[in-house]
Design a protein around this motif. Sequence first.
Motif, PDB file in Angstrom:
ATOM      1  N   LEU A  92       0.842  -1.208   0.000  1.00  0.00           N
ATOM      2  CA  LEU A  92       0.000   0.000   0.000  1.00  0.00           C
ATOM      3  C   LEU A  92       0.870   1.247   0.000  1.00  0.00           C
ATOM      4  N   ASP A  93       0.328   2.337  -0.552  1.00  0.00           N
ATOM      5  CA  ASP A  93       1.075   3.591  -0.498  1.00  0.00           C
ATOM      6  C   ASP A  93       0.880   4.248   0.862  1.00  0.00           C
ATOM      7  N   GLY A  94       1.562   5.347   1.087  1.00  0.00           N
ATOM      8  CA  GLY A  94       1.547   5.989   2.399  1.00  0.00           C
ATOM      9  C   GLY A  94       0.167   6.432   2.840  1.00  0.00           C
ATOM     10  N   ALA A  95      -0.625   6.984   1.906  1.00  0.00           N
ATOM     11  CA  ALA A  95      -1.968   7.450   2.256  1.00  0.00           C
ATOM     12  C   ALA A  95      -2.866   6.285   2.645  1.00  0.00           C
ATOM     13  N   GLN A  96      -2.727   5.156   1.957  1.00  0.00           N
ATOM     14  CA  GLN A  96      -3.543   3.989   2.274  1.00  0.00           C
ATOM     15  C   GLN A  96      -3.146   3.384   3.618  1.00  0.00           C
ATOM     16  N   VAL A  97      -1.854   3.341   3.912  1.00  0.00           N
ATOM     17  CA  VAL A  97      -1.413   2.860   5.223  1.00  0.00           C
ATOM     18  C   VAL A  97      -1.952   3.768   6.320  1.00  0.00           C
ATOM     19  N   GLU A  98      -1.916   5.060   6.088  1.00  0.00           N
ATOM     20  CA  GLU A  98      -2.466   6.010   7.057  1.00  0.00           C
ATOM     21  C   GLU A  98      -3.955   5.759   7.277  1.00  0.00           C
ATOM     22  N   ALA A  99      -4.683   5.435   6.219  1.00  0.00           N
ATOM     23  CA  ALA A  99      -6.116   5.164   6.343  1.00  0.00           C
ATOM     24  C   ALA A  99      -6.367   3.912   7.172  1.00  0.00           C
ATOM     25  N   VAL A 100      -5.566   2.875   6.938  1.00  0.00           N
ATOM     26  CA  VAL A 100      -5.722   1.640   7.715  1.00  0.00           C
ATOM     27  C   VAL A 100      -5.442   1.898   9.182  1.00  0.00           C
ATOM     28  N   VAL A 101      -4.369   2.620   9.478  1.00  0.00           N
ATOM     29  CA  VAL A 101      -4.016   2.915  10.867  1.00  0.00           C
ATOM     30  C   VAL A 101      -5.117   3.740  11.530  1.00  0.00           C
ATOM     31  N   ALA A 102      -5.681   4.711  10.805  1.00  0.00           N
ATOM     32  CA  ALA A 102      -6.759   5.532  11.370  1.00  0.00           C
ATOM     33  C   ALA A 102      -7.976   4.676  11.687  1.00  0.00           C
ATOM     34  N   HIS A 103      -8.272   3.707  10.829  1.00  0.00           N
ATOM     35  CA  HIS A 103      -9.403   2.802  11.077  1.00  0.00           C
ATOM     36  C   HIS A 103      -9.176   1.995  12.360  1.00  0.00           C
ATOM     37  N   GLU A 104      -7.992   1.430  12.504  1.00  0.00           N
ATOM     38  CA  GLU A 104      -7.712   0.619  13.696  1.00  0.00           C
ATOM     39  C   GLU A 104      -7.688   1.485  14.948  1.00  0.00           C
ATOM     40  N   ARG A 105      -7.161   2.681  14.851  1.00  0.00           N
ATOM     41  CA  ARG A 105      -7.172   3.595  16.007  1.00  0.00           C
ATOM     42  C   ARG A 105      -8.603   3.910  16.437  1.00  0.00           C
ATOM     43  N   ALA A 106      -9.506   4.031  15.469  1.00  0.00           N
ATOM     44  CA  ALA A 106     -10.905   4.304  15.800  1.00  0.00           C
ATOM     45  C   ALA A 106     -11.496   3.158  16.623  1.00  0.00           C
ATOM     46  N   HIS A 107     -11.183   1.921  16.243  1.00  0.00           N
ATOM     47  CA  HIS A 107     -11.648   0.773  17.031  1.00  0.00           C
ATOM     48  C   HIS A 107     -11.184   0.884  18.477  1.00  0.00           C
ATOM     49  N   LEU A 108      -9.919   1.215  18.666  1.00  0.00           N
ATOM     50  CA  LEU A 108      -9.361   1.271  20.019  1.00  0.00           C
ATOM     51  C   LEU A 108      -9.899   2.466  20.794  1.00  0.00           C
ATOM     52  N   ALA A 109     -10.000   3.615  20.141  1.00  0.00           N
ATOM     53  CA  ALA A 109     -10.430   4.830  20.832  1.00  0.00           C
ATOM     54  C   ALA A 109     -11.869   4.732  21.311  1.00  0.00           C
ATOM     55  N   GLU A 110     -12.728   4.084  20.523  1.00  0.00           N
ATOM     56  CA  GLU A 110     -14.148   4.005  20.875  1.00  0.00           C
ATOM     57  C   GLU A 110     -14.520   2.684  21.538  1.00  0.00           C
ATOM     58  N   HIS A 111     -13.528   1.848  21.832  1.00  0.00           N
ATOM     59  CA  HIS A 111     -13.751   0.586  22.548  1.00  0.00           C
ATOM     60  C   HIS A 111     -14.845  -0.256  21.879  1.00  0.00           C
ATOM     61  N   HIS A 112     -14.711  -0.458  20.599  1.00  0.00           N
ATOM     62  CA  HIS A 112     -15.726  -1.205  19.852  1.00  0.00           C
ATOM     63  C   HIS A 112     -15.840  -2.656  20.304  1.00  0.00           C
ATOM     64  N   HIS A 113     -14.788  -3.194  20.885  1.00  0.00           N
ATOM     65  CA  HIS A 113     -14.870  -4.582  21.357  1.00  0.00           C
ATOM     66  C   HIS A 113     -15.899  -4.733  22.462  1.00  0.00           C
ATOM     67  N   LEU A 114     -16.117  -3.660  23.236  1.00  0.00           N
ATOM     68  CA  LEU A 114     -17.121  -3.720  24.299  1.00  0.00           C
ATOM     69  C   LEU A 114     -18.538  -3.681  23.727  1.00  0.00           C
ATOM     70  N   LEU A 115     -18.723  -3.036  22.588  1.00  0.00           N
ATOM     71  CA  LEU A 115     -20.032  -3.029  21.939  1.00  0.00           C
ATOM     72  C   LEU A 115     -20.364  -4.392  21.350  1.00  0.00           C
ATOM     73  N   LEU A 116     -19.346  -5.113  20.923  1.00  0.00           N
ATOM     74  CA  LEU A 116     -19.554  -6.431  20.332  1.00  0.00           C
ATOM     75  C   LEU A 116     -19.772  -7.521  21.378  1.00  0.00           C
ATOM     76  N   LEU A 117     -19.159  -7.368  22.542  1.00  0.00           N
ATOM     77  CA  LEU A 117     -19.155  -8.445  23.530  1.00  0.00           C
ATOM     78  C   LEU A 117     -20.548  -8.931  23.923  1.00  0.00           C
ATOM     79  N   PRO A 118     -21.526  -8.049  24.229  1.00  0.00           N
ATOM     80  CA  PRO A 118     -22.852  -8.564  24.605  1.00  0.00           C
ATOM     81  C   PRO A 118     -23.489  -9.429  23.530  1.00  0.00           C
ATOM     82  N   PHE A 119     -23.220  -9.127  22.264  1.00  0.00           N
ATOM     83  CA  PHE A 119     -23.840  -9.888  21.183  1.00  0.00           C
ATOM     84  C   PHE A 119     -23.098 -11.190  20.914  1.00  0.00           C
ATOM     85  N   VAL A 120     -21.806 -11.216  21.210  1.00  0.00           N
ATOM     86  CA  VAL A 120     -21.085 -12.487  21.195  1.00  0.00           C
ATOM     87  C   VAL A 120     -21.659 -13.409  22.265  1.00  0.00           C
TER      88      VAL A 120
END
Length: 314
Positions: free
Chosen positions: A170-198
């Motif tokens: 991937l080019d630099g902009a695409q890598v930055e986009a992937v990192v921003a996506h993963e940071r969003a998961h961590l910042a908003e604690h999305h794993h806690l939203l998924l846990l009750p449904f698991v």
Amino acid sequence: MLPASAIALGVLAALLAWPVPAALARAAWPRRDPLVALVCWQAIGLAGGLSIIGALLVHGLAPWGHSLPEAWWHWVSRQPAQEAVRGDHWVAQTLAAVLAVELLGVLVLSGVRTARTRRRHRALLELVVRPGVATPAAETLLLDHPAPVAFCIPGVRPLLVLSSGMVDELDGAQVEAVVAHERAHLAEHHHLLLLPFVAWRAALPVLPAADRAHDAVRDLVEMRADDVALRSLSGPDPRRTLAAAIVAVAAGAGGQLPDGALAVTGGAVAVRVRRLLAPAAPLPAAGRWAALTCALALLLLPTLLLVLPALVQL
């Protein structure tokens, strides 16, 4: 009053177990505002559990009083029932206790197992990863792997991992986009939203709505992470950049992800890419408030039905 409350709670539980989740899963508006849709799904899960347990409990304790607090107090203090106690009352009490223990127990057990799995993967990854090279985030870790892979492992010490294959492809902009996506998961604690449904899916595997709810929440979490990532991206066309990154990683990653991880390739990839390239109009403010009001009403309704007989007696 208690028999009527039990019937009303039972009807509400039936609606929240099938038609309401099915309607929300089929609706198009959640893609326009994933955050509001996630609030609605959480309300459905909480209200559904409270309704079914409440209906069983109210019916089971009906012979001991005219309101739930009164009946509960008479029952725990071993006072004689005011009406004849039938077998279905004992069955309802037993089912309420079993269901409550199962739902809470599976939730706790799922959380413990997921946390243990993440700790194990984190410990293994820390042995083979190294500080990121040519990535926009110093805290990003680099895994020597030819396939394009990106994921984060939430927890007390979260890890954000990129593969060397992804950084090379991937080019630099695409890598930055992937990192921003993963940071969003961590910042908003999305794993806690998924846990009750698991946990819901594990506790009630025969209920089709459990699978539907889990899949819908998983997709919405990924869409929400996409939306948050777009806010931090620069460049002439951040939507196309993120969509291209998702497609590139999805094409090469396969299923090579640790259990409990959140990845940029999660959810329905094709739907997410179409959503990025051809975005729908944002949900209007009136629609947002209407959905949030419905979510609040879902949470309040079973509570009101449980306490209404006691309020009537006052």
